[in-house]
Design an enzyme around this catalytic site. Structure first.
Site, PDB file in Angstrom:
ATOM      1  N   ASP A   1      -9.947   3.443   9.090  1.00 16.43           N
ATOM      2  CA  ASP A   1      -9.489   4.824   9.114  1.00 16.43           C
ATOM      3  C   ASP A   1     -10.690   5.695   9.490  1.00 16.43           C
ATOM      4  OD1 ASP A   1      -6.750   4.913   8.653  1.00 16.43           O
ATOM      5  OD2 ASP A   1      -6.983   4.668   6.497  1.00 16.43           O
TER       6      ASP A   1
ATOM      7  N   ARG B   1       6.534   6.196  -6.808  1.00 18.45           N
ATOM      8  CA  ARG B   1       6.216   7.129  -7.895  1.00 18.45           C
ATOM      9  C   ARG B   1       7.465   7.568  -8.640  1.00 18.45           C
ATOM     10  NH1 ARG B   1       3.360  10.530  -3.694  1.00 18.45           N
ATOM     11  NH2 ARG B   1       1.326   9.529  -3.484  1.00 18.45           N
TER      12      ARG B   1
ATOM     13  N   GLU C   1       7.402   7.469  19.109  1.00 23.23           N
ATOM     14  CA  GLU C   1       6.516   6.302  19.062  1.00 23.23           C
ATOM     15  C   GLU C   1       7.320   5.017  19.095  1.00 23.23           C
ATOM     16  OE1 GLU C   1       3.033   8.188  16.260  1.00 23.23           O
ATOM     17  OE2 GLU C   1       3.592   6.095  15.979  1.00 23.23           O
TER      18      GLU C   1
ATOM     19  N   ARG D   1       0.801  -1.221   0.000  1.00 21.12           N
ATOM     20  CA  ARG D   1       0.000   0.000   0.000  1.00 21.12           C
ATOM     21  C   ARG D   1       0.840   1.280   0.000  1.00 21.12           C
ATOM     22  NH1 ARG D   1      -2.422  -0.695   5.897  1.00 21.12           N
ATOM     23  NH2 ARG D   1      -1.070   0.708   7.073  1.00 21.12           N
TER      24      ARG D   1
ATOM     25  N   TYR E   1      -9.698  -2.588  11.427  1.00 21.68           N
ATOM     26  CA  TYR E   1      -8.878  -1.397  11.309  1.00 21.68           C
ATOM     27  C   TYR E   1      -9.544  -0.404  10.372  1.00 21.68           C
ATOM     28  CZ  TYR E   1      -5.614   2.177  11.169  1.00 21.68           C
ATOM     29  OH  TYR E   1      -5.102   3.434  11.283  1.00 21.68           O
TER      30      TYR E   1
ATOM     31  N   ARG F   1       9.154   6.425  15.017  1.00 18.51           N
ATOM     32  CA  ARG F   1       9.089   7.762  14.437  1.00 18.51           C
ATOM     33  C   ARG F   1       8.888   8.819  15.511  1.00 18.51           C
ATOM     34  NH1 ARG F   1       3.159   8.287  11.511  1.00 18.51           N
ATOM     35  NH2 ARG F   1       1.963   7.744  13.350  1.00 18.51           N
TER      36      ARG F   1
ATOM     37  N   ARG G   1      -2.252  -4.678  18.300  1.00 19.43           N
ATOM     38  CA  ARG G   1      -0.879  -4.207  18.212  1.00 19.43           C
ATOM     39  C   ARG G   1      -0.856  -2.904  18.992  1.00 19.43           C
ATOM     40  NH1 ARG G   1       0.312  -2.230  12.759  1.00 19.43           N
ATOM     41  NH2 ARG G   1       1.663  -0.623  13.580  1.00 19.43           N
TER      42      ARG G   1
HETATM   43  P1  FAD Z   1     -12.585   5.020  19.402  1.00 20.60           P
HETATM   44  O1  FAD Z   1     -12.083   6.348  18.986  1.00 20.60           O
HETATM   45  O2  FAD Z   1     -11.644   4.050  19.992  1.00 20.60           O
HETATM   46  O3  FAD Z   1     -13.811   5.279  20.418  1.00 20.60           O
HETATM   47  C1  FAD Z   1     -14.332   4.291  21.289  1.00 20.60           C
HETATM   48  C2  FAD Z   1     -14.712   4.978  22.574  1.00 20.60           C
HETATM   49  O4  FAD Z   1     -15.409   4.045  23.406  1.00 20.60           O
HETATM   50  C3  FAD Z   1     -13.517   5.456  23.401  1.00 20.60           C
HETATM   51  O5  FAD Z   1     -13.638   6.820  23.696  1.00 20.60           O
HETATM   52  C4  FAD Z   1     -13.580   4.593  24.673  1.00 20.60           C
HETATM   53  O6  FAD Z   1     -13.147   5.282  25.837  1.00 20.60           O
HETATM   54  C5  FAD Z   1     -15.054   4.261  24.743  1.00 20.60           C
HETATM   55  N1  FAD Z   1     -15.336   3.050  25.510  1.00 20.60           N
HETATM   56  C6  FAD Z   1     -14.807   1.814  25.332  1.00 20.60           C
HETATM   57  N2  FAD Z   1     -15.280   0.956  26.254  1.00 20.60           N
HETATM   58  C7  FAD Z   1     -16.127   1.656  27.031  1.00 20.60           C
HETATM   59  C8  FAD Z   1     -16.914   1.335  28.182  1.00 20.60           C
HETATM   60  N3  FAD Z   1     -16.905   0.097  28.708  1.00 20.60           N
HETATM   61  N4  FAD Z   1     -17.664   2.304  28.754  1.00 20.60           N
HETATM   62  C9  FAD Z   1     -17.661   3.567  28.257  1.00 20.60           C
HETATM   63  N5  FAD Z   1     -16.939   3.924  27.174  1.00 20.60           N
HETATM   64  C10 FAD Z   1     -16.175   2.996  26.571  1.00 20.60           C
HETATM   65  N6  FAD Z   1      -7.279   7.146  10.989  1.00 20.60           N
HETATM   66  C11 FAD Z   1      -7.109   8.000   9.952  1.00 20.60           C
HETATM   67  O7  FAD Z   1      -8.024   8.172   9.133  1.00 20.60           O
HETATM   68  N7  FAD Z   1      -5.927   8.716   9.820  1.00 20.60           N
HETATM   69  C12 FAD Z   1      -4.904   8.595  10.699  1.00 20.60           C
HETATM   70  O8  FAD Z   1      -3.877   9.258  10.548  1.00 20.60           O
HETATM   71  C13 FAD Z   1      -5.060   7.677  11.791  1.00 20.60           C
HETATM   72  N8  FAD Z   1      -4.059   7.519  12.685  1.00 20.60           N
HETATM   73  C14 FAD Z   1      -4.235   6.636  13.724  1.00 20.60           C
HETATM   74  C15 FAD Z   1      -3.194   6.480  14.648  1.00 20.60           C
HETATM   75  C16 FAD Z   1      -3.334   5.595  15.712  1.00 20.60           C
HETATM   76  C17 FAD Z   1      -2.215   5.425  16.710  1.00 20.60           C
HETATM   77  C18 FAD Z   1      -4.542   4.843  15.839  1.00 20.60           C
HETATM   78  C19 FAD Z   1      -4.719   3.859  16.960  1.00 20.60           C
HETATM   79  C20 FAD Z   1      -5.572   4.995  14.931  1.00 20.60           C
HETATM   80  C21 FAD Z   1      -5.435   5.883  13.868  1.00 20.60           C
HETATM   81  N9  FAD Z   1      -6.479   6.084  12.951  1.00 20.60           N
HETATM   82  C22 FAD Z   1      -6.297   6.959  11.901  1.00 20.60           C
HETATM   83  C23 FAD Z   1      -7.793   5.392  13.097  1.00 20.60           C
HETATM   84  C24 FAD Z   1      -8.823   6.214  13.922  1.00 20.60           C
HETATM   85  O9  FAD Z   1      -8.303   6.434  15.212  1.00 20.60           O
HETATM   86  C25 FAD Z   1     -10.157   5.447  14.007  1.00 20.60           C
HETATM   87  O10 FAD Z   1     -10.703   5.272  12.723  1.00 20.60           O
HETATM   88  C26 FAD Z   1     -11.253   6.119  14.868  1.00 20.60           C
HETATM   89  O11 FAD Z   1     -10.746   6.795  15.972  1.00 20.60           O
HETATM   90  C27 FAD Z   1     -12.225   5.054  15.331  1.00 20.60           C
HETATM   91  O12 FAD Z   1     -13.313   5.620  16.024  1.00 20.60           O
HETATM   92  P2  FAD Z   1     -14.224   4.709  16.970  1.00 20.60           P
HETATM   93  O13 FAD Z   1     -15.338   5.583  17.442  1.00 20.60           O
HETATM   94  O14 FAD Z   1     -14.566   3.437  16.292  1.00 20.60           O
HETATM   95  O15 FAD Z   1     -13.278   4.261  18.179  1.00 20.60           O
HETATM   96  N1  UDP Z   2       7.191   1.380   5.877  1.00 20.85           N
HETATM   97  C1  UDP Z   2       8.555   1.343   5.808  1.00 20.85           C
HETATM   98  N2  UDP Z   2       9.278   2.488   6.013  1.00 20.85           N
HETATM   99  C2  UDP Z   2       8.674   3.667   6.262  1.00 20.85           C
HETATM  100  C3  UDP Z   2       7.256   3.717   6.317  1.00 20.85           C
HETATM  101  C4  UDP Z   2       6.541   2.548   6.124  1.00 20.85           C
HETATM  102  O1  UDP Z   2       9.133   0.282   5.602  1.00 20.85           O
HETATM  103  O2  UDP Z   2       9.387   4.674   6.450  1.00 20.85           O
HETATM  104  C5  UDP Z   2       6.456   0.104   5.695  1.00 20.85           C
HETATM  105  C6  UDP Z   2       6.170  -0.608   7.007  1.00 20.85           C
HETATM  106  O3  UDP Z   2       6.295  -1.999   6.771  1.00 20.85           O
HETATM  107  C7  UDP Z   2       4.730  -0.267   7.278  1.00 20.85           C
HETATM  108  C8  UDP Z   2       4.157  -0.232   5.869  1.00 20.85           C
HETATM  109  O4  UDP Z   2       5.205   0.316   5.073  1.00 20.85           O
HETATM  110  O5  UDP Z   2       4.111  -1.237   8.083  1.00 20.85           O
HETATM  111  C9  UDP Z   2       2.902   0.599   5.734  1.00 20.85           C
HETATM  112  O6  UDP Z   2       3.192   1.918   6.115  1.00 20.85           O
HETATM  113  P1  UDP Z   2       2.111   2.864   6.765  1.00 20.85           P
HETATM  114  O7  UDP Z   2       2.716   4.176   7.066  1.00 20.85           O
HETATM  115  O8  UDP Z   2       0.898   2.799   5.918  1.00 20.85           O
HETATM  116  O9  UDP Z   2       1.893   2.050   8.111  1.00 20.85           O
HETATM  117  P2  UDP Z   2       1.004   2.251   9.397  1.00 20.85           P
HETATM  118  O10 UDP Z   2       1.873   3.009  10.347  1.00 20.85           O
HETATM  119  O11 UDP Z   2      -0.238   2.983   8.977  1.00 20.85           O
HETATM  120  O12 UDP Z   2       0.775   0.828   9.818  1.00 20.85           O
END
Ligand code: FAD
Ligand code: UDP
Length: 372
Positions: A354, A174, A304, A170, A352, A278, A247
């Site tokens: 977004d 380019r 991180e 993914r 998973y 990172r 994870r």
């Molecule tokens: P959550 O945001 O997890 O909300 C669930 C809520 O339920 C939480 O507030 C929790 O406290 C509550 N809850 C759980 N159990 C209970 C309980 N028993 N009682 C009361 N409350 C409870 N997406 C992108 O598009 N771009 C990004 O760059 C991106 N970066 C990410 C980076 C990280 C590190 C992570 C983990 C995810 C990332 N995502 C990203 C994905 C994004 O976070 C999710 O798509 C989105 O937040 C999911 O929303 P949700 O409501 O399903 O879950």
């Molecule tokens: N990746 C890499 N080097 C980088 C960035 C990403 O090798 O500098 C690889 C790595 O295996 C990663 C995958 O590309 O799991 C997908 O990258 P992305 O940034 O989409 O990963 P995410 O952090 O969202 O899992």
């Protein structure tokens, strides 16, 4: 009953569903066990910077409906994700593009870059069997060794030969000078932070924070006709069939008394020795300015670290392997028998998602449920 819907979780799924239900004239109560709304997209203002507490979030989508939806609640800035890779002090552009190839090999034209990649990919004959082979066949051994191997092994905690090929597919490759990490039509960060955006979704809706659903389940259930549950699906069933795995990521945050630490929102450390994967410098998501448009004298960085998840840790990314997929399907069968409960979102569906996908899923469910 006092409410039509009790919504467990004020993350994006819960907030979108709550907004739609209220709009359809329903009475809604939202609870969250955290002291704040917005789930994992929560941002907090510190030193004039919107700090992404549960990991950096960049909104990007090709889904026009999701884009039109979020832009009702926030104006988005023009942030474009262009991470930089740091390999032992050598800096490279990501994703892999002409800037990367020029720095790596000194090539100037797309034709030269292409020839270099062709020459290096020859060592892979046949269908790539693992991530290492897939990576070499995409960009050659030099880039694999410096920009992929170490980063991937730190991130996944295992050897590239033991990882599936699809993970790396993914990442764009380019033959143009384009550092935009995402192939998305729409991209940006909500001006004023994600928390404000979610607060706007929840406007006029009763929200109780610091309330864990399981501490008072019977009492809370009695308040509403239906429940929208966005917590972990296995927790709902008291882990009766076993624990789903995640994870995990650990963040080490620091406020620094300097205006500019690394000059970019994200720098990936692609060598094996540096323990973090990172560093995020939050102010650059908003071009280093505070809400009044002034330069900010301090900065906040987050290192991180990829870490093994154990029960009790913050569940970050669902693990999409065979074992966990099977277990999820077993829980899903139990969930289907709970007629009063809708399971949604990243944890409720063990998927998973977004942000745009979680919004689309919540809207879809709301349409079905509320008949509009
Ligand atoms: P959550 O945001 O997890 O909300 C669930 C809520 O339920 C939480 O507030 C929790 O406290 C509550 N809850 C759980 N159990 C209970 C309980 N028993 N009682 C009361 N409350 C409870 N997406 C992108 O598009 N771009 C990004 O760059 C991106 N970066 C990410 C980076 C990280 C590190 C992570 C983990 C995810 C990332 N995502 C990203 C994905 C994004 O976070 C999710 O798509 C989105 O937040 C999911 O929303 P949700 O409501 O399903 O879950
Ligand atoms: N990746 C890499 N080097 C980088 C960035 C990403 O090798 O500098 C690889 C790595 O295996 C990663 C995958 O590309 O799991 C997908 O990258 P992305 O940034 O989409 O990963 P995410 O952090 O969202 O899992």
């Amino acid at each position: 009953m006092k409410y039509d819907y009790l919504i467990v979780g004020s993350g994006l799924y819960g907030a979108v569903f709550a907004h739609e239900a209220k709009k359809a004239g329903k009475n809604v109560l939202v609870i969250d066990k955290r002291p704040n709304i917005a789930g994992n997209v929560y941002t907090e203002e510190i030193e004039g910077i919107n700090f992404h507490k549960y990991g950096a979030h960049i909104f990007h989508t090709n889904n026009k409906e999701a884009w039109n939806y979020v832009t009702q609640f926030a104006e988005f800035n023009r942030f474009t994700n262009s991470p930089v890779a740091n390999y032992k002090g050598e800096l490279y552009s990501l994703p892999f593009n002409m800037y990367t190839f020029n720095k790596m090999w000194g090539v100037v034209t797309p034709e030269e870059a292409s020839a270099k990649i062709e020459e290096q990919r020859k060592e892979i004959t046949g269908e790539p069997k693992n991530l290492e082979e897939q990576a070499i066949s995409l960009v050659g051994r030099d880039i694999y060794e410096k920009l992929i191997k170490g980063y991937t092994e730190k991130q996944w905690g295992r050897d590239c030969k033991d990882l599936p090929a699809f993970i790396i597919k993914r990442l764009p490759v380019r033959l143009t000078f384009d550092n935009n990490y995402f192939n998305a039509l729409y991209q940006g960060i909500p001006i004023g932070g994600y928390t404000q955006m979610v607060a706007n979704m929840l406007e006029g809706i009763e929200v109780r924070l610091g309330v864990d659903y399981f501490d008072n389940k019977a009492e809370l259930d009695a308040l509403a006709e239906k429940i929208v549950y966005t917590g972990p699906i296995d927790a709902y069933f008291n882990f009766s069939l076993g624990t789903l795995e995640y994870r995990s990521v650990r963040f080490e945050n620091e406020i620094l008394d300097q205006p500019n630490f690394q000059g970019n929102a994200a720098v990936n450390y692609t060598d094996r020795e540096t323990p973090w994967t990172r560093i995020i410098e939050h102010k650059w998501f908003e071009f280093g300015k505070d809400k009044n448009g002034n330069d900010i004298p301090k900065t906040i960085i987050s290192r991180e670290y990829s870490s093994e998840w154990k029960p009790g840790d913050e569940p970050y990314y669902p693990v999409n392997d065979e074992k966990n997929g099977q277990l999820y399907l077993e829980y899903k069968k139990l969930a289907e028998q709970e007629k009063k409960v809708i399971f949604g979102g990243r944890l409720g569906e063990y998927k998973y998602y977004d942000m745009d996908a979680v919004i689309a899923a919540a809207l879809e469910k709301a349409k079905e449920e509320l008949n509009y």
